[in-house]
Design a protein around this motif. Structure first.
Motif, PDB file in Angstrom:
ATOM      1  N   ARG A 384       0.828  -1.209   0.000  1.00  0.00           N
ATOM      2  CA  ARG A 384       0.000   0.000   0.000  1.00  0.00           C
ATOM      3  C   ARG A 384       0.863   1.260   0.000  1.00  0.00           C
ATOM      4  O   ARG A 384       0.509   2.271  -0.604  1.00  0.00           O
ATOM      5  CB  ARG A 384      -0.936  -0.008   1.205  1.00  0.00           C
ATOM      6  N   LYS A 385       2.022   1.185   0.679  1.00  0.00           N
ATOM      7  CA  LYS A 385       2.932   2.334   0.665  1.00  0.00           C
ATOM      8  C   LYS A 385       3.474   2.562  -0.744  1.00  0.00           C
ATOM      9  O   LYS A 385       3.644   3.718  -1.176  1.00  0.00           O
ATOM     10  CB  LYS A 385       4.085   2.112   1.643  1.00  0.00           C
ATOM     11  N   ASN A 386       3.713   1.480  -1.458  1.00  0.00           N
ATOM     12  CA  ASN A 386       4.166   1.606  -2.851  1.00  0.00           C
ATOM     13  C   ASN A 386       3.112   2.293  -3.708  1.00  0.00           C
ATOM     14  O   ASN A 386       3.417   3.126  -4.573  1.00  0.00           O
ATOM     15  CB  ASN A 386       4.492   0.214  -3.413  1.00  0.00           C
ATOM     16  N   GLU A 387       1.845   1.972  -3.437  1.00  0.00           N
ATOM     17  CA  GLU A 387       0.738   2.627  -4.140  1.00  0.00           C
ATOM     18  C   GLU A 387       0.720   4.128  -3.824  1.00  0.00           C
ATOM     19  O   GLU A 387       0.445   4.956  -4.701  1.00  0.00           O
ATOM     20  CB  GLU A 387      -0.592   1.997  -3.736  1.00  0.00           C
ATOM     21  N   VAL A 388       1.020   4.454  -2.562  1.00  0.00           N
ATOM     22  CA  VAL A 388       1.054   5.865  -2.155  1.00  0.00           C
ATOM     23  C   VAL A 388       2.139   6.614  -2.917  1.00  0.00           C
ATOM     24  O   VAL A 388       1.920   7.728  -3.401  1.00  0.00           O
ATOM     25  CB  VAL A 388       1.282   5.983  -0.633  1.00  0.00           C
TER      26      VAL A 388
END
Length: 637
Positions: A384-388
């Motif tokens: 999810r951090k990568n998506e951010v």
């Protein structure tokens, strides 16, 4: 399209002092008028209006133009709207070119809807203030909500009585067309009968930027879970929801003055804040922001502060449209109202000054706030951090205008720190999204491919030629002021200048464009003047004419009192001015040719070329000597 004859009739009647004086307090000083600039805050007047030249110019902020451009800039009218405003002021009938049947019908329907809406608004106001039902139910409710009569009247708020067909019957009685009534959304058809659509509701008129009523928002009184809180006008020829911001007509001057637009959700938020003295506020009507709404804000300011409820729904509503705001180069800040309050209730709770202080102290940068929210939701989840990271890089890639480069770099630096990633890596990712966007554009429009490649090419160069702009503008000034005066028995000053310029053309493209426009009108027998060119449809031409002809200073009439019999102010200096201006222009050209010849001499080793260049140098020297002899001066190197 408005006929040229009508435009000419309008421009011939314009009194720039009369028009500008409608909005600015002017005081006569010499032949001009002076006042405080309406476009920027100032204590000493630098805003000058020239009735003889029919132009205005602020020597503080640089704003300038004619009566039409003043209305366009100050009132945010379109060119056509400004012409119609002037035509109405001077009692001129507007004639237009023959339109298609479809276009005619659209205009007729639009005009009819404006008339119906105005009639309806008067009906609703009367029912609010002059009927027992209105006063006991609606007006008392508005008073309980903290609204005073002054603000209610300012926004034209009214009441639709809880009667099946009170408005419908009155409208039909006044012979309004039933189909247009249905189109306006004020009525609906039930069993082939017209019924009022907004029964038992408080009515908020919605104005366009020129103050015309284009639709209505009808709010239910109190709470009713079975009925929608608001009913809005349906979209039609004059009401397009995506292009409207409630309150923009009342807020436009305050937004311009404060250089900031406050955006809230609801009608009552706007009315409450304006009543409290916060006037630079508009509402989106509870919908996601659109490009058209953002561009409407951009007309007045680059600074947008969004004030929404602090709950999760309010946050999500505020974050919608972020990328569009970035693409429009708006500086966006966010303020969240605490304690389950909205702007309407919060300003009433803490007062106007405290509210303004709260907004000033709690503005959050939109991009950084969005990043904080997304990181909080992502937690320790790497995926999810990568998506951010990708989401924020995509957003930052929308800041694509050249003038916003520094802003983008600063955002990359701050976002990389919050994400705890390498700054160079984030820059690479942002550039990747930029390239992807460009690639998409190339596929959609093959004609843009070459321009995009050139823009991205590291070898591309910009060549800026040396220009003689000051001398060229002086020649144009002489043309505008004296061109139609006689030079001798056979020609005018304009003919003299055109002949002299055959050997020495202009370098600056904008100056050349104005020169050619003057020349074309002159040879067509149209008698071009400052005034005629001042009302050209091209803004660049208008601005150039103003900057050439308007001076901050003028000779005092006292010179003629002090220097008796000299007639300093009334002397005809046109011949001398034209001749001297042309001589200085030629000398500047010759100086450039000297420099070019000298450069070529230094670069060539071919004997024949050297002889040719020396001969050119000799002729230039002779020409310079002849010109300086006319001046009675020596040009120092």
């Amino acid at each position: 399209m408005i006929l040229p004859q009508t435009i000419e009739q309008i421009t011939s009647r314009i009194d720039v002092v009369d028009v500008v004086g409608e909005f600015v307090k002017l005081k006569k000083r010499g032949t001009n008028y002076l006042g405080l600039c309406p476009f920027h805050g100032e204590k000493s007047p630098s805003f000058t209006v020239s009735p003889t030249k029919e132009i205005y110019k602020c020597f503080g902020c640089g704003k300038s133009g004619n009566a039409i451009t003043f209305l366009m800039e100050h009132e945010k009218y379109s060119y056509v709207e400004a012409l119609r405003w002037l035509a109405n002021r001077y009692g001129i009938e507007v004639e237009e070119t023959e339109m298609s049947d479809e276009a005619k019908q659209h205009v007729q329907v639009a005009d009819s809807l404006y008339i119906i809406n105005n009639f309806a608004q008067q009906f609703f106001v009367e029912k609010l203030f002059e009927t027992e039902e209105g006063k006991n139910i609606a007006l008392s409710y508005l008073h309980e909500r903290g609204f005073n009569n002054g603000i209610i009247e300012k926004f034209g708020i009214g009441y639709s009585p809880d009667i099946r067909d009170a408005f419908s019957k009155l409208a039909i009685k006044h012979q309004y067309n039933s189909e247009l009534l249905l189109r306006s959304g004020l009525v609906r058809s039930y069993n082939d009968e017209l019924q009022d659509n907004y029964r038992g509701r408080i009515i908020f008129p919605i104005h366009n930027n020129s103050g015309k009523i284009i639709g209505f928002g009808a709010r239910i009184i109190g709470k009713n879970d079975k009925a929608p809180k608001y009913i809005n006008s349906p979209e039609n020829e004059i009401y397009v929801k995506s292009k409207i911001l409630y309150g923009s007509y009342f807020a436009r001057h305050s937004i311009d003055k404060n250089n900031e637009c406050l955006l809230v959700e609801g009608y009552t938020d706007v009315v409450s804040l304006v009543q409290a003295g916060v006037e630079n506020v508009v509402a989106s009507g509870g919908t996601s922001l659109t490009v058209e709404q953002l561009r409407l804000i951009k007309k007045y300011t680059d600074n947008l502060t969004i004030i929404y409820d602090g709950d999760s729904a309010g946050v999500k509503a505020a974050l919608r449209g972020l990328d569009m705001a970035l693409e429009e180069s708006l500086n966006v800040r966010l303020v969240l109202i605490p304690d389950n309050e909205d702007p309407d209730s919060y300003v009433k709770k803490i007062g106007a000054s405290a509210f303004q202080q709260f907004v000033a102290e709690n503005k959050k940068d939109f991009i950084l706030f969005q990043l904080e929210i997304m990181l909080k939701d992502a937690g320790s989840d790497i995926s999810r951090k990568n998506e951010v990271v990708n989401r924020i890089a995509d957003s930052l890639s929308k800041i694509s205008k050249a003038e916003d480069f520094t802003k983008q770099q600063e955002y990359i630096k701050q976002c990389a720190a919050l994400l705890k990633i390498d700054e160079a890596g984030l820059t690479t990712l942002v550039n990747k999204y930029k390239r992807d966007s460009l690639t998409k554009l190339e596929k959609n429009n093959a004609f843009k491919e070459q321009a995009v490649e050139q823009a991205l090419s590291p070898e591309s160069e910009v060549f800026i030629p040396l220009t003689d702009e000051l001398q060229e503008r002086n020649i144009l000034r002489v043309l505008l002021e004296f061109g139609l005066k006689e030079w001798d028995e056979e020609q005018r000053i304009a003919d003299y200048i055109f002949t002299e310029l055959e050997v020495f053309p202009f370098d600056n493209k904008e100056n050349e464009q104005l020169l050619e426009l003057y020349r074309a009108q002159y040879y067509q027998g149209l008698q071009p003047t400052t005034k005629s060119l001042l009302y050209n449809t091209e803004e660049k031409i208008r601005q150039l004419v103003v900057s050439i002809t308007m001076s901050q200073y003028e000779l005092s009439r006292r010179w003629d009192e002090v220097m008796e019999n000299m007639h300093i102010l009334d002397q005809d200096s046109s011949h001398k001015d034209a001749e001297l201006s042309m001589i200085y222009f030629k000398l500047r050209k010759i100086k450039k040719m000297f420099e070019q010849t000298q450069l070529e001499l230094e670069q060539t080793s071919v004997f024949e070329d050297q002889l040719r260049l020396l001969e050119v140098h000799k002729h230039l020297k002779a020409a310079e000597k002849e010109l300086t002899a006319q001046l009675g001066a020596v040009i120092l190197k």
